[in-house]
Structure formats: C-alpha cells, structure tokens
Design a protein around this motif. Sequence first.
Motif, PDB file in Angstrom:
ATOM      1  N   TYR A 134     -19.562 -26.845  23.218  1.00 39.06           N
ATOM      2  CA  TYR A 134     -18.001 -26.305  23.119  1.00 39.06           C
ATOM      3  C   TYR A 134     -17.732 -26.101  21.670  1.00 39.06           C
ATOM      4  O   TYR A 134     -17.417 -24.990  21.403  1.00 39.06           O
ATOM      5  CB  TYR A 134     -17.172 -27.082  23.859  1.00 39.06           C
ATOM      6  CG  TYR A 134     -15.733 -26.487  23.798  1.00 39.06           C
ATOM      7  CD1 TYR A 134     -15.381 -25.556  24.837  1.00 39.06           C
ATOM      8  CD2 TYR A 134     -14.733 -27.126  23.034  1.00 39.06           C
ATOM      9  CE1 TYR A 134     -14.103 -24.841  24.478  1.00 39.06           C
ATOM     10  CE2 TYR A 134     -13.649 -26.511  23.020  1.00 39.06           C
ATOM     11  CZ  TYR A 134     -13.114 -25.471  23.950  1.00 39.06           C
ATOM     12  OH  TYR A 134     -12.012 -24.815  23.774  1.00 39.06           O
ATOM     13  N   GLN A 174     -19.872 -23.368  20.071  1.00 34.58           N
ATOM     14  CA  GLN A 174     -19.591 -22.057  20.597  1.00 34.58           C
ATOM     15  C   GLN A 174     -18.194 -21.639  19.706  1.00 34.58           C
ATOM     16  O   GLN A 174     -18.073 -20.392  19.476  1.00 34.58           O
ATOM     17  CB  GLN A 174     -19.463 -22.242  21.955  1.00 34.58           C
ATOM     18  CG  GLN A 174     -20.274 -21.923  22.929  1.00 34.58           C
ATOM     19  CD  GLN A 174     -19.725 -22.039  24.360  1.00 34.58           C
ATOM     20  OE1 GLN A 174     -18.631 -22.379  24.596  1.00 34.58           O
ATOM     21  NE2 GLN A 174     -20.599 -21.205  25.229  1.00 34.58           N
ATOM     22  N   LYS A 175     -17.490 -22.372  19.543  1.00 36.20           N
ATOM     23  CA  LYS A 175     -16.131 -22.261  18.790  1.00 36.20           C
ATOM     24  C   LYS A 175     -16.364 -22.067  17.266  1.00 36.20           C
ATOM     25  O   LYS A 175     -15.315 -21.494  16.648  1.00 36.20           O
ATOM     26  CB  LYS A 175     -15.059 -23.353  19.222  1.00 36.20           C
ATOM     27  CG  LYS A 175     -14.549 -23.347  20.614  1.00 36.20           C
ATOM     28  CD  LYS A 175     -13.703 -22.003  20.877  1.00 36.20           C
ATOM     29  CE  LYS A 175     -12.957 -22.295  22.152  1.00 36.20           C
ATOM     30  NZ  LYS A 175     -12.065 -21.276  22.315  1.00 36.20           N
ATOM     31  N   LYS A 184     -22.060 -31.775  26.071  1.00 40.99           N
ATOM     32  CA  LYS A 184     -21.066 -30.641  26.515  1.00 40.99           C
ATOM     33  C   LYS A 184     -20.032 -30.484  25.191  1.00 40.99           C
ATOM     34  O   LYS A 184     -19.672 -29.209  24.922  1.00 40.99           O
ATOM     35  CB  LYS A 184     -20.551 -30.956  27.831  1.00 40.99           C
ATOM     36  CG  LYS A 184     -21.475 -30.910  28.971  1.00 40.99           C
ATOM     37  CD  LYS A 184     -20.813 -31.397  30.350  1.00 40.99           C
ATOM     38  CE  LYS A 184     -21.973 -31.323  31.351  1.00 40.99           C
ATOM     39  NZ  LYS A 184     -21.679 -31.840  32.673  1.00 40.99           N
TER      40      LYS A 184
END
Length: 105
Positions: free
Chosen positions: A59, A62-63, A55
């Motif tokens: 994250y 994605q950033k 996870k």
Amino acid sequence: MTQNQLDDQLCVEDVLSSQKFLSSNYNTAVQEAANPKLRKDLMEIQRQEQDAAQKVFSYMSQKGWYKVSPADPQMIDNARMKAQQQIGGQARMPGGAGREERQFL
C-alpha cells in the motif's frame, strides 16, 4: 502534499513499524519455544503478521510513501551465491556453522 495525506502517511508508517516490531518479537518467541505445539502456533501467527506487513508495504509503495531502489542484479547473484556457500558449509561442519555465519543467514 496536503495535511490529510501527511497524517495518513504517518499513520501507515506507524502501522508498518508496529508490524516489523511484532514480527521480530514473534521470531524470538518461535526460536525460544520449548513446546512444539506452541512453536507451531507462534509460527503461524508470525506468518500472518508478515503477510499483514507485506500488505501495508505494498500500500505504501503504491502511494509512493515507501520507495525501494532496484537492486543491482550482479549484487543479488553474489549474495545468493555467498548464502548458498555458507549453507553448504554448515552441512559439512560438525555442529553447524560458527556464530558469525549464523547471524548472516
């Protein structure tokens, strides 16, 4: 990049690094557990740690903070074939494979 984004990125990088460290230590504990119930419990904790790390990785990805280059499909096929050959070879060898082969897997 703002200072706040940099602080956030460093914090999340630290979280992922910690998750990797925990997972590695749980892996060792699982391998060395003599009690089957304890081993099962440790395996579940390790799975949870790996899920948490995934996870965090997602994250970060994605950033744009964790960039992974796409692997060459031919290299993936070659690695898969080599691993399958080594796994198949272990089944035929009395006592399993040599130490070097186990480290690869």
